[in-house]
Design a protein around this motif. Structure first.
Motif, PDB file in Angstrom:
ATOM      1  N   GLY A 107      36.059  51.550  53.782  1.00  0.00           N
ATOM      2  CA  GLY A 107      36.681  52.705  53.162  1.00  0.00           C
ATOM      3  C   GLY A 107      37.922  52.416  52.347  1.00  0.00           C
ATOM      4  N   VAL A 108      38.363  51.160  52.330  1.00  0.00           N
ATOM      5  CA  VAL A 108      39.560  50.776  51.578  1.00  0.00           C
ATOM      6  C   VAL A 108      39.154  49.969  50.355  1.00  0.00           C
ATOM      7  CG1 VAL A 108      41.738  49.501  51.654  1.00  0.00           C
ATOM      8  CG2 VAL A 108      40.957  50.760  53.675  1.00  0.00           C
ATOM      9  N   GLY A 109      39.657  50.373  49.192  1.00  0.00           N
ATOM     10  CA  GLY A 109      39.337  49.667  47.953  1.00  0.00           C
ATOM     11  C   GLY A 109      40.465  48.746  47.529  1.00  0.00           C
ATOM     12  N   ARG A 110      40.123  47.499  47.212  1.00  0.00           N
ATOM     13  CA  ARG A 110      41.120  46.546  46.720  1.00  0.00           C
ATOM     14  C   ARG A 110      40.555  45.798  45.520  1.00  0.00           C
ATOM     15  NH1 ARG A 110      42.045  45.984  52.376  1.00  0.00           N
ATOM     16  NH2 ARG A 110      44.180  46.640  52.914  1.00  0.00           N
ATOM     17  N   ALA A 111      41.349  45.721  44.486  1.00  0.00           N
ATOM     18  CA  ALA A 111      40.962  44.912  43.335  1.00  0.00           C
ATOM     19  C   ALA A 111      41.091  43.447  43.717  1.00  0.00           C
ATOM     20  CB  ALA A 111      41.854  45.228  42.149  1.00  0.00           C
ATOM     21  N   LYS A 112      40.051  42.675  43.435  1.00  0.00           N
ATOM     22  CA  LYS A 112      40.055  41.256  43.761  1.00  0.00           C
ATOM     23  C   LYS A 112      39.721  40.418  42.531  1.00  0.00           C
ATOM     24  CE  LYS A 112      38.934  41.475  48.691  1.00  0.00           C
ATOM     25  NZ  LYS A 112      38.058  40.929  49.760  1.00  0.00           N
ATOM     26  N   ILE A 113      40.329  39.250  42.478  1.00  0.00           N
ATOM     27  CA  ILE A 113      40.011  38.272  41.450  1.00  0.00           C
ATOM     28  C   ILE A 113      39.360  37.072  42.126  1.00  0.00           C
ATOM     29  CG2 ILE A 113      40.889  36.801  39.602  1.00  0.00           C
ATOM     30  CD1 ILE A 113      41.182  39.779  39.030  1.00  0.00           C
ATOM     31  N   TYR A 114      38.098  36.825  41.774  1.00  0.00           N
ATOM     32  CA  TYR A 114      37.375  35.651  42.252  1.00  0.00           C
ATOM     33  C   TYR A 114      37.475  34.578  41.173  1.00  0.00           C
ATOM     34  CZ  TYR A 114      35.245  38.724  45.766  1.00  0.00           C
ATOM     35  OH  TYR A 114      35.029  39.604  46.797  1.00  0.00           O
ATOM     36  N   THR A 115      37.876  33.372  41.549  1.00  0.00           N
ATOM     37  CA  THR A 115      38.075  32.289  40.579  1.00  0.00           C
ATOM     38  C   THR A 115      37.267  31.062  40.980  1.00  0.00           C
ATOM     39  OG1 THR A 115      40.325  33.073  40.163  1.00  0.00           O
ATOM     40  CG2 THR A 115      39.795  30.861  39.409  1.00  0.00           C
ATOM     41  N   ARG A 116      36.563  30.481  40.009  1.00  0.00           N
ATOM     42  CA  ARG A 116      35.829  29.238  40.267  1.00  0.00           C
ATOM     43  C   ARG A 116      36.712  28.048  39.908  1.00  0.00           C
ATOM     44  NH1 ARG A 116      30.764  27.582  41.056  1.00  0.00           N
ATOM     45  NH2 ARG A 116      29.927  29.682  40.785  1.00  0.00           N
ATOM     46  N   LYS A 117      36.939  27.166  40.858  1.00  0.00           N
ATOM     47  CA  LYS A 117      37.763  25.974  40.659  1.00  0.00           C
ATOM     48  C   LYS A 117      37.080  24.786  41.315  1.00  0.00           C
ATOM     49  CE  LYS A 117      41.665  23.900  39.462  1.00  0.00           C
ATOM     50  NZ  LYS A 117      42.079  23.737  38.044  1.00  0.00           N
ATOM     51  N   ASP A 118      36.776  23.764  40.516  1.00  0.00           N
ATOM     52  CA  ASP A 118      36.080  22.576  41.020  1.00  0.00           C
ATOM     53  C   ASP A 118      34.788  22.955  41.733  1.00  0.00           C
ATOM     54  OD1 ASP A 118      38.138  20.925  40.070  1.00  0.00           O
ATOM     55  OD2 ASP A 118      39.288  21.164  41.911  1.00  0.00           O
ATOM     56  N   GLY A 119      34.102  23.959  41.186  1.00  0.00           N
ATOM     57  CA  GLY A 119      32.816  24.375  41.724  1.00  0.00           C
ATOM     58  C   GLY A 119      32.882  25.280  42.933  1.00  0.00           C
ATOM     59  N   VAL A 120      34.095  25.572  43.409  1.00  0.00           N
ATOM     60  CA  VAL A 120      34.265  26.423  44.591  1.00  0.00           C
ATOM     61  C   VAL A 120      34.897  27.745  44.168  1.00  0.00           C
ATOM     62  CG1 VAL A 120      35.367  26.640  46.844  1.00  0.00           C
ATOM     63  CG2 VAL A 120      34.508  24.419  46.085  1.00  0.00           C
ATOM     64  N   VAL A 121      34.392  28.852  44.722  1.00  0.00           N
ATOM     65  CA  VAL A 121      34.914  30.175  44.377  1.00  0.00           C
ATOM     66  C   VAL A 121      35.830  30.680  45.484  1.00  0.00           C
ATOM     67  CG1 VAL A 121      34.346  32.574  43.870  1.00  0.00           C
ATOM     68  CG2 VAL A 121      32.909  30.742  42.966  1.00  0.00           C
ATOM     69  N   GLY A 122      37.050  31.016  45.117  1.00  0.00           N
ATOM     70  CA  GLY A 122      37.997  31.643  46.036  1.00  0.00           C
ATOM     71  C   GLY A 122      38.389  33.004  45.512  1.00  0.00           C
ATOM     72  N   SER A 123      39.061  33.807  46.331  1.00  0.00           N
ATOM     73  CA  SER A 123      39.431  35.155  45.894  1.00  0.00           C
ATOM     74  C   SER A 123      40.828  35.511  46.378  1.00  0.00           C
ATOM     75  CB  SER A 123      38.437  36.192  46.418  1.00  0.00           C
ATOM     76  OG  SER A 123      38.530  36.326  47.824  1.00  0.00           O
ATOM     77  N   ARG A 124      41.426  36.472  45.679  1.00  0.00           N
ATOM     78  CA  ARG A 124      42.720  37.010  46.090  1.00  0.00           C
ATOM     79  C   ARG A 124      42.737  38.498  45.760  1.00  0.00           C
ATOM     80  NH1 ARG A 124      46.159  37.379  41.465  1.00  0.00           N
ATOM     81  NH2 ARG A 124      45.241  36.378  39.641  1.00  0.00           N
ATOM     82  N   ALA A 125      43.402  39.273  46.597  1.00  0.00           N
ATOM     83  CA  ALA A 125      43.551  40.704  46.360  1.00  0.00           C
ATOM     84  C   ALA A 125      44.787  40.930  45.509  1.00  0.00           C
ATOM     85  CB  ALA A 125      43.672  41.448  47.680  1.00  0.00           C
ATOM     86  N   VAL A 126      44.698  41.877  44.551  1.00  0.00           N
ATOM     87  CA  VAL A 126      45.818  42.085  43.635  1.00  0.00           C
ATOM     88  C   VAL A 126      46.416  43.494  43.701  1.00  0.00           C
ATOM     89  CG1 VAL A 126      45.327  40.246  42.007  1.00  0.00           C
ATOM     90  CG2 VAL A 126      44.118  42.404  41.773  1.00  0.00           C
ATOM     91  N   PHE A 127      45.627  44.504  44.014  1.00  0.00           N
ATOM     92  CA  PHE A 127      46.189  45.849  44.197  1.00  0.00           C
ATOM     93  C   PHE A 127      45.145  46.744  44.859  1.00  0.00           C
ATOM     94  CE2 PHE A 127      44.248  45.956  39.978  1.00  0.00           C
ATOM     95  CZ  PHE A 127      43.596  47.187  39.936  1.00  0.00           C
ATOM     96  N   ASP A 128      45.607  47.845  45.422  1.00  0.00           N
ATOM     97  CA  ASP A 128      44.718  48.809  46.061  1.00  0.00           C
ATOM     98  C   ASP A 128      44.220  49.826  45.037  1.00  0.00           C
ATOM     99  OD1 ASP A 128      45.223  47.530  48.432  1.00  0.00           O
ATOM    100  OD2 ASP A 128      46.586  49.063  49.209  1.00  0.00           O
ATOM    101  N   SER A 129      42.991  50.272  45.202  1.00  0.00           N
ATOM    102  CA  SER A 129      42.414  51.252  44.279  1.00  0.00           C
ATOM    103  C   SER A 129      41.281  51.996  44.973  1.00  0.00           C
ATOM    104  CB  SER A 129      41.863  50.555  43.026  1.00  0.00           C
ATOM    105  OG  SER A 129      41.100  51.456  42.244  1.00  0.00           O
TER     106      SER A 129
END
Length: 217
Positions: free
Chosen positions: A179-201
């Protein structure tokens, strides 16, 4: 200055800039592109309101604030190839066209895609292309992409999107969890995908991107 042009200026001044959207290229794009051109004429008066706008077919225009923050977080650069998913009537594609080298909008609704093509032509977005297709599949034949932007929230992020990211590519999407929305940025680096949350929405979930209910005995 026309009434709608003044409303557009006020949108950037009172909704976008106060939300820590400092990217001047993005601000300029939102000042230049007439948001009302990407809505039915009957909805033109709501084009710059601080709210989501119901487009029909279960689809909504994102709040200007949330859209701007998501685009800024994606870090779109002038030379980027961008995939704009669930682009609706093309407003997001038009904005992105001002920021990148080429943008491809994917839209599952044929009627929306047709409207988007006409509106993009009207605003001179010559580096933008609209494709009618399955949003979940993306556009693997056109990638990999430096940026993938999703116009709406999802409860599940398809693996197909992540697989279409170029090295250092970014997927910008609002993910709804419990029920909670968060904007996330998924980034591919050296073939591996990581993510970070940037703001609520609390952006609405796109039709077909809801998590299947879990049943327990």
């Amino acid at each position: 200055m026309s009434e709608l042009a003044e409303a557009r200026r006020q949108m950037v001044a009172s909704q976008v800039r106060p939300a820590d959207v400092t990217d001047r290229r993005l601000q300029d794009a939102m000042l230049a592109i007439p948001r009302e051109r990407f809505l039915p004429r009957s909805m033109a008066g709501s084009a710059y309101a601080d709210m989501e706008i119901d487009l029909g077919e279960g689809r909504r225009f994102m709040r200007p604030r949330d859209f701007a923050k998501l685009v800024q977080a994606a870090g779109v650069k002038a030379g980027d190839l961008v995939l704009d998913l669930a682009c609706g009537r093309g407003y997001s594609t038009a904005i992105l066209s001002r920021l990148c080298e080429t943008v491809i909008g994917i839209e599952s609704s044929e009627s929306f895609a047709s409207k988007a093509e006409g509106a993009l032509s009207d605003v001179g977005a010559d580096n933008a292309v609209i494709v009618t297709g399955d949003v979940k599949k993306g556009a693997p034949e056109q990638g990999p992409f430096d940026v993938i932007l999703v116009n709406g929230a999802v409860e599940i992020v398809p693996d197909a999107w992540l697989s279409q990211l170029a090295e250092n590519g970014r997927l910008a999407v609002i993910v709804r969890e419990n029920g909670v929305g968060r904007a996330k940025i998924y980034t591919r680096k050296d073939g591996v995908v990581g993510s970070r949350a940037v703001f609520d929405s609390m952006t609405s979930v796109l039709p077909g991107f809801e998590r299947e209910p879990e049943f327990s005995l």
